[in-house]
Design a protein around this motif. Structure first.
Motif, PDB file in Angstrom:
ATOM      1  N   PRO A   3     -22.250 -25.022 -12.165  1.00  0.00           N
ATOM      2  CA  PRO A   3     -20.808 -24.907 -12.442  1.00  0.00           C
ATOM      3  C   PRO A   3     -20.122 -23.985 -11.430  1.00  0.00           C
ATOM      4  O   PRO A   3     -20.756 -23.061 -10.912  1.00  0.00           O
ATOM      5  N   ALA A   4     -18.832 -24.234 -11.196  1.00  0.00           N
ATOM      6  CA  ALA A   4     -18.080 -23.350 -10.291  1.00  0.00           C
ATOM      7  C   ALA A   4     -17.841 -22.011 -10.971  1.00  0.00           C
ATOM      8  O   ALA A   4     -17.872 -20.959 -10.344  1.00  0.00           O
ATOM      9  N   VAL A   5     -17.601 -22.078 -12.286  1.00  0.00           N
ATOM     10  CA  VAL A   5     -17.381 -20.845 -13.057  1.00  0.00           C
ATOM     11  C   VAL A   5     -18.298 -20.876 -14.272  1.00  0.00           C
ATOM     12  O   VAL A   5     -18.312 -21.863 -15.017  1.00  0.00           O
ATOM     13  N   GLU A  52     -12.871 -29.156 -11.197  1.00  0.00           N
ATOM     14  CA  GLU A  52     -12.163 -29.308 -12.470  1.00  0.00           C
ATOM     15  C   GLU A  52     -10.911 -28.422 -12.488  1.00  0.00           C
ATOM     16  O   GLU A  52     -10.863 -27.397 -11.804  1.00  0.00           O
ATOM     17  N   ILE A  53      -9.913 -28.820 -13.274  1.00  0.00           N
ATOM     18  CA  ILE A  53      -8.719 -27.981 -13.437  1.00  0.00           C
ATOM     19  C   ILE A  53      -8.552 -27.688 -14.928  1.00  0.00           C
ATOM     20  O   ILE A  53      -8.514 -28.598 -15.735  1.00  0.00           O
ATOM     21  N   VAL A  54      -8.533 -26.419 -15.251  1.00  0.00           N
ATOM     22  CA  VAL A  54      -8.550 -26.004 -16.651  1.00  0.00           C
ATOM     23  C   VAL A  54      -7.337 -25.126 -16.946  1.00  0.00           C
ATOM     24  O   VAL A  54      -7.046 -24.189 -16.199  1.00  0.00           O
ATOM     25  N   GLY A  55      -6.643 -25.442 -18.019  1.00  0.00           N
ATOM     26  CA  GLY A  55      -5.506 -24.625 -18.453  1.00  0.00           C
ATOM     27  C   GLY A  55      -5.984 -23.563 -19.419  1.00  0.00           C
ATOM     28  O   GLY A  55      -6.750 -23.854 -20.337  1.00  0.00           O
ATOM     29  N   PHE A  56      -5.538 -22.363 -19.195  1.00  0.00           N
ATOM     30  CA  PHE A  56      -5.930 -21.226 -20.030  1.00  0.00           C
ATOM     31  C   PHE A  56      -4.708 -20.837 -20.825  1.00  0.00           C
ATOM     32  O   PHE A  56      -3.733 -20.338 -20.265  1.00  0.00           O
ATOM     33  N   LEU A  57      -4.737 -21.097 -22.131  1.00  0.00           N
ATOM     34  CA  LEU A  57      -3.537 -20.890 -22.929  1.00  0.00           C
ATOM     35  C   LEU A  57      -3.706 -19.758 -23.926  1.00  0.00           C
ATOM     36  O   LEU A  57      -4.797 -19.545 -24.454  1.00  0.00           O
ATOM     37  N   GLY A  58      -2.622 -19.091 -24.195  1.00  0.00           N
ATOM     38  CA  GLY A  58      -2.657 -18.025 -25.195  1.00  0.00           C
ATOM     39  C   GLY A  58      -1.376 -17.235 -25.126  1.00  0.00           C
ATOM     40  O   GLY A  58      -0.687 -17.254 -24.109  1.00  0.00           O
ATOM     41  N   ALA A 209     -10.914 -28.573  -4.954  1.00  0.00           N
ATOM     42  CA  ALA A 209     -10.938 -27.180  -5.427  1.00  0.00           C
ATOM     43  C   ALA A 209     -11.015 -27.128  -6.955  1.00  0.00           C
ATOM     44  O   ALA A 209     -10.569 -28.041  -7.648  1.00  0.00           O
ATOM     45  N   THR A 210     -11.600 -26.048  -7.444  1.00  0.00           N
ATOM     46  CA  THR A 210     -11.633 -25.786  -8.879  1.00  0.00           C
ATOM     47  C   THR A 210     -10.422 -24.904  -9.197  1.00  0.00           C
ATOM     48  O   THR A 210     -10.158 -23.948  -8.468  1.00  0.00           O
ATOM     49  N   VAL A 211      -9.711 -25.238 -10.270  1.00  0.00           N
ATOM     50  CA  VAL A 211      -8.488 -24.476 -10.578  1.00  0.00           C
ATOM     51  C   VAL A 211      -8.515 -24.005 -12.029  1.00  0.00           C
ATOM     52  O   VAL A 211      -8.827 -24.783 -12.931  1.00  0.00           O
ATOM     53  N   CYS A 225      -3.505 -30.259 -16.365  1.00  0.00           N
ATOM     54  CA  CYS A 225      -4.823 -30.002 -16.966  1.00  0.00           C
ATOM     55  C   CYS A 225      -5.195 -31.054 -18.005  1.00  0.00           C
ATOM     56  O   CYS A 225      -4.409 -31.332 -18.909  1.00  0.00           O
ATOM     57  N   GLU A 226      -6.388 -31.568 -17.855  1.00  0.00           N
ATOM     58  CA  GLU A 226      -6.902 -32.432 -18.920  1.00  0.00           C
ATOM     59  C   GLU A 226      -7.608 -31.564 -19.960  1.00  0.00           C
ATOM     60  O   GLU A 226      -7.585 -31.854 -21.141  1.00  0.00           O
ATOM     61  N   ARG A 227      -8.219 -30.489 -19.459  1.00  0.00           N
ATOM     62  CA  ARG A 227      -8.968 -29.616 -20.376  1.00  0.00           C
ATOM     63  C   ARG A 227      -8.205 -28.301 -20.561  1.00  0.00           C
ATOM     64  O   ARG A 227      -7.662 -27.769 -19.588  1.00  0.00           O
ATOM     65  N   VAL A 228      -8.172 -27.828 -21.785  1.00  0.00           N
ATOM     66  CA  VAL A 228      -7.550 -26.524 -22.029  1.00  0.00           C
ATOM     67  C   VAL A 228      -8.510 -25.608 -22.791  1.00  0.00           C
ATOM     68  O   VAL A 228      -9.327 -26.077 -23.590  1.00  0.00           O
ATOM     69  N   VAL A 229      -8.393 -24.335 -22.489  1.00  0.00           N
ATOM     70  CA  VAL A 229      -9.118 -23.320 -23.251  1.00  0.00           C
ATOM     71  C   VAL A 229      -8.046 -22.461 -23.911  1.00  0.00           C
ATOM     72  O   VAL A 229      -7.185 -21.916 -23.222  1.00  0.00           O
ATOM     73  N   VAL A 230      -8.076 -22.409 -25.242  1.00  0.00           N
ATOM     74  CA  VAL A 230      -7.078 -21.604 -25.952  1.00  0.00           C
ATOM     75  C   VAL A 230      -7.727 -20.280 -26.349  1.00  0.00           C
ATOM     76  O   VAL A 230      -8.793 -20.262 -26.968  1.00  0.00           O
ATOM     77  N   ILE A 231      -7.080 -19.200 -25.973  1.00  0.00           N
ATOM     78  CA  ILE A 231      -7.644 -17.864 -26.226  1.00  0.00           C
ATOM     79  C   ILE A 231      -6.620 -17.042 -27.003  1.00  0.00           C
ATOM     80  O   ILE A 231      -5.405 -17.144 -26.770  1.00  0.00           O
ATOM     81  N   HIS A 232      -7.133 -16.283 -27.954  1.00  0.00           N
ATOM     82  CA  HIS A 232      -6.244 -15.426 -28.758  1.00  0.00           C
ATOM     83  C   HIS A 232      -7.055 -14.216 -29.215  1.00  0.00           C
ATOM     84  O   HIS A 232      -8.202 -14.366 -29.632  1.00  0.00           O
ATOM     85  N   HIS A 233      -6.448 -13.047 -29.130  1.00  0.00           N
ATOM     86  CA  HIS A 233      -7.160 -11.800 -29.461  1.00  0.00           C
ATOM     87  C   HIS A 233      -8.495 -11.721 -28.740  1.00  0.00           C
ATOM     88  O   HIS A 233      -9.493 -11.262 -29.311  1.00  0.00           O
TER      89      HIS A 233
END
Lengths: 326, 279
Positions: A3-5, A52-58, A209-211, A225-233
């Motif tokens: 994996p890139a990350v 891959e391009i991943v959205g980081f939401l929160g 590139a990986t974003v 982004c097709e994939r999202v990671v939702v983060i909270h606290h």
């Protein structure tokens, strides 16, 4: 494929000093300093594949930026493991820093008083970019972002949007393979946001590139982004395909219905959330959608009817609301 | 890894030289762009040595032509050279580190594959070129006004030219090492002022060290301050033997090494504490 990350149990704890208001508390804090432990990132794990391009939401303070800063080597983690392109970011090796970029929408990394071209020249020397590579890459980026007329002006004379584009060019001159974008479109008008989104998509496609992207504008996330990671606290609440987000968290769908002879009382079909002349938007439980749609078509003179997932903003809001109430 | 990234890895030293040259060039450009502001700043800075010069020249004249064997001509030469050495000694201060951390500027620099100290050294070194050009007319004007005594050998000019850069490096590393304190507290001012007080007394900045009590002069020999002001000035103005000149340069090398060591150790600890407060 590696994996890139790769992130496993990543943790960042800050000791934040705190005291009550007033002189008494200030005096007391001279003798005994009180601190509170804040777990900004609380043992998160995920992987991002190359390209891959991943959205980081929160929401604000969720831990998105702290995570990106740890992944780009700015912050030292309190625990866990992080690897980017096989490197441990906190070691800040030259080979690692030469292959990543972190673009922060609210940060200026160009020389304020000089034209952007001078800062680009400085970056050429910092990243040891051979001149024969540098000039075509620089000119290509300038052309893609349409800032040919601006790069000769002192940076301080550029508008926010122009400066952001100039910043992006400066950050990508070394052709990073992993791109961390922290609110890249913050404060920009809609047209400028769209340009930057298109550019990111094109850059990623062209250079594989990986974003990883954080943004408060859902349009950015939906477009890129097709994939999202939702983060909270500091914890991950969801990691998956954008479309799965509403399947997982939204227990309803919306039905937009336009009626032939004006809209009467449709509250018997579901919750009326919007009404605009003959057009009514209803919110109905997901499991009831088919039945309610059939009833509407059978009982009303329907001109047009659309069944939609709720807007992604509403889903995200719901996710955070659920988390807060738990 | 792409060919492009691979090609970046080659030529470490040559690339570092390229970085220094490029940064210095950029700094010179900015220095000349704001030449009027720099000039005003330098003129303001001349007030300090002129006051010292007038006071000591008056005392020398009232004491029968000299103080401890130092004549008004010597004082004039000392403080005129002082103006250049002082400007050469302007470096990135602990206040700069404080600002850099508070405003989040350090984040941008940490993302680069090059230690921020290289940027500071190169940027201020470029600015020195501007300083030297702007200083020349000031030196001429002060010489016409105060009639300095210069009796200079070629080796003294060579040693002086090296020593002002040695002083610049000692002061850069010392102040950057002090700047590391800002990773623990955002108010470094008090400690920095204490450092400046010692520097004023023990460097020859306030008074030529021959005029200080013997024990102060001896103490100063074992501390870095003397090698940043008094030694470069004396190299040109004083009557140092070849051996004293070489010992002075050796002491500068020693203090540069000590500065690099302290700074590196402090940096390693400090960077783990960086919390990028403001982004």
């Amino acid at each position: 494929m590696e994996p890139a990350v790769h992130v496993e149990g990543l943790l960042k704890v800050f000791d934040v000093p705190e005291r009550d208001e007033g002189l008494k508390a200030a005096t007391k804090s001279l003798v005994r300093r009180k601190t509170r432990e804040v777990r900004a990132v609380d043992g998160i794990s995920f992987e991002v594949a190359p390209g891959e391009i991943v959205g980081f939401l929160g929401p604000n303070g969720a831990g998105k930026t702290t995570t990106l800063k740890m992944l780009s080597g700015l912050l030292y983690p309190s625990g866990g493991d992080a690897r980017v392109l096989g490197h441990v970011p906190s070691k800040r090796e030259r080979a690692f820093l030469s292959r990543i970029a972190l673009v922060m929408g609210n940060r200026n990394q160009l020389q304020w008083d000089l034209p952007a071209l001078d800062s680009y020249e400085l970056n050429r020397a910092i990243y040891r970019i051979p001149r024969e590579d540098f000039v075509p890459v620089r000119d290509e980026l300038i052309e893609l972002l349409e800032i040919g007329d601006l790069v000769r002006k002192p940076v301080r004379q550029l508008s926010l949007g122009e400066r952001m584009k100039a910043e992006i060019v400066g950050s990508l001159l070394h052709r990073p393979q992993v791109l961390f974008l922290d609110e890249p479109t913050i404060g920009l008008d809609v047209t400028m946001q769209k340009r930057i989104r298109e550019f990111v998509a094109r850059y990623r496609q062209r250079h594989e590139a990986t974003v990883m992207l954080t943004s408060h504008y859902m349009a950015d996330v939906e477009a890129l982004c097709e994939r999202v990671v939702v983060i909270h606290h500091g914890r991950i609440l969801f990691d998956g395909h954008l479309s799965e987000l509403s399947d997982t968290f939204a227990a309803w769908k919306t039905i937009a219905v336009a009626l032939e002879n004006g809209a009467g009382d449709l509250s018997g079909y579901g919750e009326v959330v919007h009404r605009d002349g003959d057009l009514v938007t209803l919110r109905v439980p997901k499991a009831e959608t088919a039945r309610v749609t059939a009833r509407l078509l059978a009982e009303q003179e329907v001109l047009d009817l659309n069944v939609e997932d709720p807007p992604i903003e509403d889903v995200i809001e719901l996710v955070f609301a659920q988390e807060a109430s738990e | 890894m792409s060919d492009f990234a691979l090609r970046q890895e080659a030529g470490g030293l040559r690339s570092l030289v390229d970085f220094y040259v490029t940064t210095m060039r950029t700094s010179i450009q900015q220095g000349f762009q704001y030449r009027a502001a720099h000039y005003m700043y330098m003129l303001g800075m001349v007030a300090e040595p002129v006051i010292y010069l007038v006071v000591w020249s008056t005392i020398a004249e009232q004491s029968g032509g000299s103080v401890n064997g130092l004549t008004p001509g010597y004082f004039a030469a000392y403080y005129i050279v002082w103006t250049l050495v002082r400007n050469m000694n302007i470096v990135f201060t602990p206040y700069g580190w404080e600002w850099r951390i508070r405003e989040g500027e350090l984040s941008g620099q940490l993302l680069r594959p090059l230690h921020p100290i290289h940027h500071d050294l190169a940027w201020f070194a470029g600015w020195k070129v501007v300083v030297i050009v702007l200083w020349l007319p000031i030196a001429v004007a002060l010489s016409l006004l105060f009639d300095p005594t210069f009796d200079v050998r070629p080796i003294e000019i060579v040693v002086f030219a090296i020593a002002i850069w040695g002083a610049y490096l000692i002061r850069s590393f010392n102040q950057s090492a002090l700047g590391m304190i800002t990773f623990w507290t955002t108010r470094v001012g008090a400690i920095f002022q204490l450092y400046i007080m010692f520097e004023l007394l023990l460097s020859g900045r306030l008074v030529p060290l021959q005029l200080m009590p013997n024990w102060v002069e001896t103490l100063a020999w074992f501390l870095p301050f003397r090698w940043t002001f008094f030694f470069p000035i004396q190299a040109l103005v004083g009557d140092l033997s070849d051996q004293e000149l070489l010992v002075g340069l050796a002491m500068q090398v020693f203090w540069i090494c000590v500065g690099i060591l302290i700074f590196s150790l402090a940096w390693r600890k400090a960077i783990r504490r960086y919390s990028a407060v403001a982004g």
